[in-house]
Design a protein around this motif. Structure first.
Motif, PDB file in Angstrom:
ATOM      1  N   SER A   1     -11.079 -42.691 -35.511  1.00  0.00           N
ATOM      2  CA  SER A   1     -10.862 -44.059 -35.128  1.00  0.00           C
ATOM      3  C   SER A   1     -12.094 -44.056 -34.022  1.00  0.00           C
ATOM      4  O   SER A   1     -11.505 -45.013 -33.264  1.00  0.00           O
ATOM      5  N   GLY A   2     -12.252 -43.053 -33.725  1.00  0.00           N
ATOM      6  CA  GLY A   2     -13.404 -42.480 -32.379  1.00  0.00           C
ATOM      7  C   GLY A   2     -12.321 -42.879 -30.995  1.00  0.00           C
ATOM      8  O   GLY A   2     -13.493 -42.438 -29.873  1.00  0.00           O
ATOM      9  N   GLY A   3     -11.196 -42.061 -30.990  1.00  0.00           N
ATOM     10  CA  GLY A   3     -10.454 -41.722 -30.355  1.00  0.00           C
ATOM     11  C   GLY A   3     -10.317 -39.990 -29.987  1.00  0.00           C
ATOM     12  O   GLY A   3     -11.110 -39.179 -31.196  1.00  0.00           O
ATOM     13  N   LEU A   4      -9.371 -39.392 -29.077  1.00  0.00           N
ATOM     14  CA  LEU A   4      -9.970 -38.074 -28.664  1.00  0.00           C
ATOM     15  C   LEU A   4      -8.394 -37.446 -29.163  1.00  0.00           C
ATOM     16  O   LEU A   4      -6.818 -38.611 -28.842  1.00  0.00           O
ATOM     17  N   ARG A   5      -7.729 -36.324 -29.751  1.00  0.00           N
ATOM     18  CA  ARG A   5      -6.658 -35.501 -29.305  1.00  0.00           C
ATOM     19  C   ARG A   5      -6.261 -34.589 -28.145  1.00  0.00           C
ATOM     20  O   ARG A   5      -7.405 -33.915 -27.689  1.00  0.00           O
ATOM     21  N   HIS A   6      -5.635 -35.198 -27.493  1.00  0.00           N
ATOM     22  CA  HIS A   6      -5.567 -33.822 -26.290  1.00  0.00           C
ATOM     23  C   HIS A   6      -4.977 -32.837 -26.063  1.00  0.00           C
ATOM     24  O   HIS A   6      -3.496 -33.633 -26.360  1.00  0.00           O
ATOM     25  N   GLN A   7      -4.490 -31.364 -26.138  1.00  0.00           N
ATOM     26  CA  GLN A   7      -4.080 -30.558 -26.517  1.00  0.00           C
ATOM     27  C   GLN A   7      -4.074 -29.993 -25.436  1.00  0.00           C
ATOM     28  O   GLN A   7      -5.270 -29.257 -24.866  1.00  0.00           O
ATOM     29  N   GLU A   8      -3.268 -29.881 -24.853  1.00  0.00           N
ATOM     30  CA  GLU A   8      -2.749 -28.716 -23.376  1.00  0.00           C
ATOM     31  C   GLU A   8      -2.556 -27.628 -23.529  1.00  0.00           C
ATOM     32  O   GLU A   8      -1.214 -27.953 -23.696  1.00  0.00           O
ATOM     33  N   HIS A   9      -2.304 -26.596 -23.857  1.00  0.00           N
ATOM     34  CA  HIS A   9      -2.053 -25.128 -23.849  1.00  0.00           C
ATOM     35  C   HIS A   9      -1.904 -24.750 -22.110  1.00  0.00           C
ATOM     36  O   HIS A   9      -2.594 -24.449 -21.873  1.00  0.00           O
ATOM     37  N   GLY A  10      -0.690 -23.861 -21.628  1.00  0.00           N
ATOM     38  CA  GLY A  10      -0.385 -22.512 -20.732  1.00  0.00           C
ATOM     39  C   GLY A  10       0.540 -22.483 -20.567  1.00  0.00           C
ATOM     40  O   GLY A  10       1.946 -22.092 -21.202  1.00  0.00           O
ATOM     41  N   THR A  11       0.475 -21.913 -18.903  1.00  0.00           N
ATOM     42  CA  THR A  11       2.036 -21.425 -18.166  1.00  0.00           C
ATOM     43  C   THR A  11       2.173 -21.903 -17.325  1.00  0.00           C
ATOM     44  O   THR A  11       2.147 -23.000 -16.003  1.00  0.00           O
TER      45      THR A  11
ATOM     46  N   GLY B   1       9.786 -19.240 -10.578  1.00  0.00           N
ATOM     47  CA  GLY B   1       9.299 -17.807  -9.985  1.00  0.00           C
ATOM     48  C   GLY B   1       9.621 -17.026 -11.226  1.00  0.00           C
ATOM     49  O   GLY B   1       9.779 -16.625 -11.854  1.00  0.00           O
ATOM     50  N   VAL B   2      10.203 -18.678 -12.658  1.00  0.00           N
ATOM     51  CA  VAL B   2       9.887 -18.143 -13.349  1.00  0.00           C
ATOM     52  C   VAL B   2       8.520 -18.992 -14.526  1.00  0.00           C
ATOM     53  O   VAL B   2       8.212 -20.260 -14.789  1.00  0.00           O
ATOM     54  N   ALA B   3       7.766 -17.826 -15.096  1.00  0.00           N
ATOM     55  CA  ALA B   3       6.927 -18.747 -16.049  1.00  0.00           C
ATOM     56  C   ALA B   3       7.372 -18.579 -17.670  1.00  0.00           C
ATOM     57  O   ALA B   3       7.956 -17.805 -18.194  1.00  0.00           O
ATOM     58  N   ARG B   4       6.587 -19.682 -17.967  1.00  0.00           N
ATOM     59  CA  ARG B   4       6.986 -20.504 -19.789  1.00  0.00           C
ATOM     60  C   ARG B   4       6.299 -20.927 -20.200  1.00  0.00           C
ATOM     61  O   ARG B   4       5.507 -21.299 -19.376  1.00  0.00           O
ATOM     62  N   PRO B   5       5.553 -20.443 -21.289  1.00  0.00           N
ATOM     63  CA  PRO B   5       4.119 -21.240 -21.986  1.00  0.00           C
ATOM     64  C   PRO B   5       5.007 -22.552 -22.026  1.00  0.00           C
ATOM     65  O   PRO B   5       6.240 -23.249 -21.780  1.00  0.00           O
ATOM     66  N   ALA B   6       3.619 -23.593 -22.051  1.00  0.00           N
ATOM     67  CA  ALA B   6       4.211 -24.814 -22.206  1.00  0.00           C
ATOM     68  C   ALA B   6       3.033 -25.558 -22.739  1.00  0.00           C
ATOM     69  O   ALA B   6       1.461 -25.332 -22.788  1.00  0.00           O
ATOM     70  N   GLU B   7       2.981 -26.847 -23.130  1.00  0.00           N
ATOM     71  CA  GLU B   7       2.352 -27.419 -23.944  1.00  0.00           C
ATOM     72  C   GLU B   7       2.044 -28.568 -24.416  1.00  0.00           C
ATOM     73  O   GLU B   7       3.614 -29.064 -24.336  1.00  0.00           O
ATOM     74  N   ARG B   8       1.162 -29.519 -24.639  1.00  0.00           N
ATOM     75  CA  ARG B   8       1.318 -31.156 -24.762  1.00  0.00           C
ATOM     76  C   ARG B   8       0.313 -31.691 -25.284  1.00  0.00           C
ATOM     77  O   ARG B   8      -0.734 -31.288 -25.106  1.00  0.00           O
ATOM     78  N   THR B   9       0.312 -32.950 -26.653  1.00  0.00           N
ATOM     79  CA  THR B   9      -0.352 -33.090 -26.823  1.00  0.00           C
ATOM     80  C   THR B   9      -0.630 -35.064 -26.986  1.00  0.00           C
ATOM     81  O   THR B   9       0.229 -35.121 -26.676  1.00  0.00           O
ATOM     82  N   LEU B  10      -1.921 -35.129 -26.830  1.00  0.00           N
ATOM     83  CA  LEU B  10      -1.767 -37.003 -26.321  1.00  0.00           C
ATOM     84  C   LEU B  10      -3.065 -37.443 -27.105  1.00  0.00           C
ATOM     85  O   LEU B  10      -3.276 -36.859 -27.905  1.00  0.00           O
ATOM     86  N   ARG B  11      -2.425 -38.785 -26.886  1.00  0.00           N
ATOM     87  CA  ARG B  11      -3.939 -39.239 -28.251  1.00  0.00           C
ATOM     88  C   ARG B  11      -4.760 -40.116 -27.030  1.00  0.00           C
ATOM     89  O   ARG B  11      -3.858 -41.515 -26.616  1.00  0.00           O
ATOM     90  N   PHE B  12      -5.621 -40.215 -27.353  1.00  0.00           N
ATOM     91  CA  PHE B  12      -6.328 -40.974 -26.432  1.00  0.00           C
ATOM     92  C   PHE B  12      -7.501 -42.293 -27.336  1.00  0.00           C
ATOM     93  O   PHE B  12      -7.659 -41.507 -28.192  1.00  0.00           O
TER      94      PHE B  12
END
Length: 154
Positions: free
Chosen positions: A53-63, A68-79
C-alpha cells in the motif's frame, strides 16, 4: 512553543525505529504513569495488493508503569497514504479509522471520538529526529493527558 519542523512526506519521515517515552496523567485522580519502549514503522507489504500500500505498520513495545506496577505493553497501528501527498490516514490494527496526520507545517491537530469521550491530538515535529504527540482525552469516562516523545534510533 518554538518553531516547528515541516515534514513534506510523513510516511517517509516516520519510517524506521524510534525510542518512545510517554507520560500519562489522570487529571481526575491525580494518578500518573509512564511508558518506555520502542516504536518501529515498517512497510505494510501485505496491504493493497502487489507492491503493498505504500503504508507503514506502527508496532510499539515496552513497559508501562501505573501506580507502581510495571506491565508489558504493546500496540499496532497502520499508517496509510492520506488523501493528499505527504499525509497519512492512521488506522487501528483492525482497520477502524483513528485519525488523519498532516505534518507538512510541522504541526497537526486532530480529533478522535471514542464512545462519549473525545481524544484531541496535537502532533509537533522538532527536527529530523524528534517529534511529539500530545493527546487530551475528555468525557464522562476519562480525563487524561498523554504526552509521547519520539527520538529516532540509529
Amino acid at each position: 512553543m518554538g518553531e516547528f519542523w515541516p515534514v513534506p512526506d510523513v510516511l517517509r519521515y516516520l519510517a524506521g525505529s524510534w525510542r518512545v517515552t510517554r507520560s500519562v496523567r489522570d487529571l481526575a485522580s491525580g494518578d500518573a504513569g509512564r511508558f518506555e519502549g520502542t516504536t518501529v514503522f515498517s512497510p505494510l507489504d501485505d496491504e493493497g495488493g502487489p507492491g503493498g500500500s505504500g503504508g507503514l505498520r506502527h508496532q510499539e513495545h515496552g513497559t508501562f508503569v501505573w501506580q507502581g506496577v510495571a506491565r508489558p505493553a504493546e500496540r499496532t497501528l497502520r499508517f496509510l497514504p492520506g488523501p493528499t501527498r505527504g499525509t497519512a490516514d492512521v488506522r487501528f490494527a483492525d482497520g477502524r479509522p483513528f485519525h488523519d496526520l498532516d505534518l507538512t507545517s510541522g504541526r497537526h491537530v486532530t480529533d478522535h471520538p471514542c464512545a462519549a469521550d473525545l481524544y484531541r491530538g496535537e502532533f509537533t515535529v522538532r527536527d529530523a529526529d524528534h517529534w511529539r504527540s500530545l493527546w487530551r482525552v475528555g468525557g464522562p469516562a476519562k480525563n487524561l493527558v498523554l504526552t509521547t516523545d519520539y527520538a529516532r534510533e540509529g
